[in-house]
Design a protein around this motif. Structure first.
Motif, PDB file in Angstrom:
ATOM      1  N   GLY A   1     -26.216  63.387  -7.490  1.00  0.00           N
ATOM      2  CA  GLY A   1     -26.779  63.451  -6.143  1.00  0.00           C
ATOM      3  C   GLY A   1     -27.989  64.347  -5.975  1.00  0.00           C
ATOM      4  O   GLY A   1     -28.972  63.952  -5.333  1.00  0.00           O
ATOM      5  N   PRO A   2     -27.979  65.559  -6.534  1.00  0.00           N
ATOM      6  CA  PRO A   2     -29.137  66.439  -6.345  1.00  0.00           C
ATOM      7  C   PRO A   2     -30.460  65.884  -6.889  1.00  0.00           C
ATOM      8  O   PRO A   2     -31.521  66.281  -6.422  1.00  0.00           O
ATOM      9  N   ILE A   3     -30.407  64.975  -7.846  1.00  0.00           N
ATOM     10  CA  ILE A   3     -31.663  64.437  -8.385  1.00  0.00           C
ATOM     11  C   ILE A   3     -31.923  62.983  -7.961  1.00  0.00           C
ATOM     12  O   ILE A   3     -32.891  62.383  -8.407  1.00  0.00           O
ATOM     13  N   TRP A   4     -31.083  62.411  -7.099  1.00  0.00           N
ATOM     14  CA  TRP A   4     -31.327  61.049  -6.628  1.00  0.00           C
ATOM     15  C   TRP A   4     -32.751  60.833  -6.121  1.00  0.00           C
ATOM     16  O   TRP A   4     -33.367  59.813  -6.433  1.00  0.00           O
ATOM     17  N   PRO A   5     -33.317  61.775  -5.337  1.00  0.00           N
ATOM     18  CA  PRO A   5     -34.663  61.530  -4.790  1.00  0.00           C
ATOM     19  C   PRO A   5     -35.731  61.248  -5.835  1.00  0.00           C
ATOM     20  O   PRO A   5     -36.724  60.592  -5.540  1.00  0.00           O
ATOM     21  N   ARG A   6     -35.537  61.702  -7.049  1.00  0.00           N
ATOM     22  CA  ARG A   6     -36.520  61.433  -8.108  1.00  0.00           C
ATOM     23  C   ARG A   6     -36.635  59.943  -8.426  1.00  0.00           C
ATOM     24  O   ARG A   6     -37.604  59.510  -9.036  1.00  0.00           O
ATOM     25  N   TYR A   7     -35.642  59.164  -8.019  1.00  0.00           N
ATOM     26  CA  TYR A   7     -35.609  57.739  -8.353  1.00  0.00           C
ATOM     27  C   TYR A   7     -35.955  56.842  -7.150  1.00  0.00           C
ATOM     28  O   TYR A   7     -35.867  55.628  -7.244  1.00  0.00           O
ATOM     29  N   TYR A   8     -36.329  57.422  -6.021  1.00  0.00           N
ATOM     30  CA  TYR A   8     -36.546  56.632  -4.811  1.00  0.00           C
ATOM     31  C   TYR A   8     -37.821  55.793  -4.828  1.00  0.00           C
ATOM     32  O   TYR A   8     -37.872  54.744  -4.196  1.00  0.00           O
ATOM     33  N   LEU A   9     -38.869  56.240  -5.520  1.00  0.00           N
ATOM     34  CA  LEU A   9     -40.114  55.477  -5.533  1.00  0.00           C
ATOM     35  C   LEU A   9     -39.891  54.121  -6.198  1.00  0.00           C
ATOM     36  O   LEU A   9     -39.113  53.984  -7.129  1.00  0.00           O
ATOM     37  N   ASP A  10     -40.561  53.117  -5.710  1.00  0.00           N
ATOM     38  CA  ASP A  10     -40.459  51.743  -6.222  1.00  0.00           C
ATOM     39  C   ASP A  10     -39.084  51.126  -6.000  1.00  0.00           C
ATOM     40  O   ASP A  10     -38.730  50.136  -6.647  1.00  0.00           O
ATOM     41  N   CYS A  11     -38.297  51.709  -5.129  1.00  0.00           N
ATOM     42  CA  CYS A  11     -36.961  51.179  -4.839  1.00  0.00           C
ATOM     43  C   CYS A  11     -37.037  50.276  -3.618  1.00  0.00           C
ATOM     44  O   CYS A  11     -37.504  50.691  -2.555  1.00  0.00           O
ATOM     45  N   ARG A  12     -36.588  49.056  -3.749  1.00  0.00           N
ATOM     46  CA  ARG A  12     -36.625  48.089  -2.648  1.00  0.00           C
ATOM     47  C   ARG A  12     -35.282  47.918  -1.971  1.00  0.00           C
ATOM     48  O   ARG A  12     -35.202  47.420  -0.863  1.00  0.00           O
ATOM     49  N   SER A  13     -34.220  48.313  -2.662  1.00  0.00           N
ATOM     50  CA  SER A  13     -32.883  48.211  -2.074  1.00  0.00           C
ATOM     51  C   SER A  13     -31.995  49.315  -2.629  1.00  0.00           C
ATOM     52  O   SER A  13     -32.223  49.817  -3.724  1.00  0.00           O
ATOM     53  N   VAL A  14     -30.986  49.666  -1.819  1.00  0.00           N
ATOM     54  CA  VAL A  14     -30.059  50.730  -2.181  1.00  0.00           C
ATOM     55  C   VAL A  14     -28.642  50.234  -1.933  1.00  0.00           C
ATOM     56  O   VAL A  14     -28.352  49.668  -0.879  1.00  0.00           O
ATOM     57  N   ILE A  15     -27.785  50.436  -2.911  1.00  0.00           N
ATOM     58  CA  ILE A  15     -26.352  50.198  -2.731  1.00  0.00           C
ATOM     59  C   ILE A  15     -25.692  51.564  -2.812  1.00  0.00           C
ATOM     60  O   ILE A  15     -25.823  52.264  -3.815  1.00  0.00           O
ATOM     61  N   PHE A  16     -25.026  51.947  -1.737  1.00  0.00           N
ATOM     62  CA  PHE A  16     -24.395  53.257  -1.642  1.00  0.00           C
ATOM     63  C   PHE A  16     -22.882  53.056  -1.678  1.00  0.00           C
ATOM     64  O   PHE A  16     -22.326  52.363  -0.828  1.00  0.00           O
ATOM     65  N   VAL A  17     -22.212  53.641  -2.667  1.00  0.00           N
ATOM     66  CA  VAL A  17     -20.779  53.427  -2.884  1.00  0.00           C
ATOM     67  C   VAL A  17     -19.986  54.619  -2.344  1.00  0.00           C
ATOM     68  O   VAL A  17     -20.262  55.762  -2.701  1.00  0.00           O
ATOM     69  N   VAL A  18     -18.996  54.315  -1.497  1.00  0.00           N
ATOM     70  CA  VAL A  18     -18.099  55.327  -0.952  1.00  0.00           C
ATOM     71  C   VAL A  18     -16.730  55.148  -1.598  1.00  0.00           C
ATOM     72  O   VAL A  18     -16.167  54.056  -1.561  1.00  0.00           O
ATOM     73  N   ASP A  19     -16.208  56.204  -2.195  1.00  0.00           N
ATOM     74  CA  ASP A  19     -14.871  56.186  -2.794  1.00  0.00           C
ATOM     75  C   ASP A  19     -13.857  56.432  -1.679  1.00  0.00           C
ATOM     76  O   ASP A  19     -13.628  57.563  -1.271  1.00  0.00           O
ATOM     77  N   CYS A  20     -13.253  55.368  -1.183  1.00  0.00           N
ATOM     78  CA  CYS A  20     -12.333  55.467  -0.045  1.00  0.00           C
ATOM     79  C   CYS A  20     -11.005  56.135  -0.402  1.00  0.00           C
ATOM     80  O   CYS A  20     -10.264  56.550   0.492  1.00  0.00           O
ATOM     81  N   ALA A  21     -10.696  56.231  -1.672  1.00  0.00           N
ATOM     82  CA  ALA A  21      -9.436  56.842  -2.088  1.00  0.00           C
ATOM     83  C   ALA A  21      -9.543  58.359  -2.180  1.00  0.00           C
ATOM     84  O   ALA A  21      -8.532  59.045  -2.252  1.00  0.00           O
ATOM     85  N   ASN A  22     -10.749  58.887  -2.150  1.00  0.00           N
ATOM     86  CA  ASN A  22     -10.952  60.329  -2.252  1.00  0.00           C
ATOM     87  C   ASN A  22     -11.257  60.868  -0.857  1.00  0.00           C
ATOM     88  O   ASN A  22     -12.412  61.073  -0.489  1.00  0.00           O
ATOM     89  N   ILE A  23     -10.207  61.122  -0.090  1.00  0.00           N
ATOM     90  CA  ILE A  23     -10.349  61.553   1.302  1.00  0.00           C
ATOM     91  C   ILE A  23     -11.178  62.838   1.405  1.00  0.00           C
ATOM     92  O   ILE A  23     -11.974  63.005   2.323  1.00  0.00           O
ATOM     93  N   VAL A  24     -11.003  63.739   0.454  1.00  0.00           N
ATOM     94  CA  VAL A  24     -11.728  65.012   0.467  1.00  0.00           C
ATOM     95  C   VAL A  24     -13.228  64.785   0.332  1.00  0.00           C
ATOM     96  O   VAL A  24     -14.039  65.510   0.906  1.00  0.00           O
TER      97      VAL A  24
END
Length: 163
Positions: A53-76
């Motif tokens: 997560g802390p370095i995700w922004p380095r990969y944002y350029l040239d990105c046309r779509s994003v799939i964001f995954v939420v782990d629903c089993a990890n309530i915390v």
């Protein structure tokens, strides 16, 4: 390019689905670059694990779509996922990217209901105020439930690309 954030081996699953194999899931640790061929079109997907997560922004350029995954089993971890999602949606390079939010592990008995999850994320407010086009899906990476819908979304998003 499509960014797959907080990934759980979904690219590996997509490749196996094309071969008719049962999905195998492994958490994404680090980054994976995968080319998926969907209806004779190549889509490059970069998977970035949640720990990255802390370095995700380095990969944002040239990105046309994003799939964001939420782990629903990890309530915390859900509140942290919400903060990360808001950070992704507010990133300047992603203002015109299509976004798909995947609520993963829906097959497990310990998960919250989709209504509870969307309420916790204030999903209606997020969708209403974000500049991006946002879609949501329930999936189970382990069983493969929702995988075809994810691949259809990827193809549909890619077919709207001009480049």
């Amino acid at each position: 390019m499509c960014l797959l954030l907080g990934a759980t081996g979904l690219c590996q699953m997509g490749a196996q689905a094309d071969l008719g194999e049962a999905p195998v899931t492994l958490p994404t640790v680090g980054t994976n670059l995968t080319d998926l061929i969907l209806r004779k079109r190549k889509i490059t997907v970069r998977e970035l694990g949640g720990c990255m997560g802390p370095i995700w922004p380095r990969y944002y350029l040239d990105c046309r779509s994003v799939i964001f995954v939420v782990d629903c089993a990890n309530i915390v971890q859900i509140s942290s996922s919400c903060v990360q999602l808001l950070s992704v949606l507010s990133a300047e390079p992603l203002q015109s990217a299509a976004v798909l939010i995947l609520f993963n592990k829906r097959d497990l008995p310990c998960t919250m209901s989709l209504v509870e999850l969307k309420s916790l994320f204030r999903m209606d407010d997020v969708i209403r105020s974000a500049p991006q086009s946002i879609s949501t899906l329930e999936i189970s990476a382990r069983s493969g439930q929702g995988l075809q819908e994810v691949l259809s979304w990827l193809f549909s998003t890619r077919s709207h690309d001009t480049g």
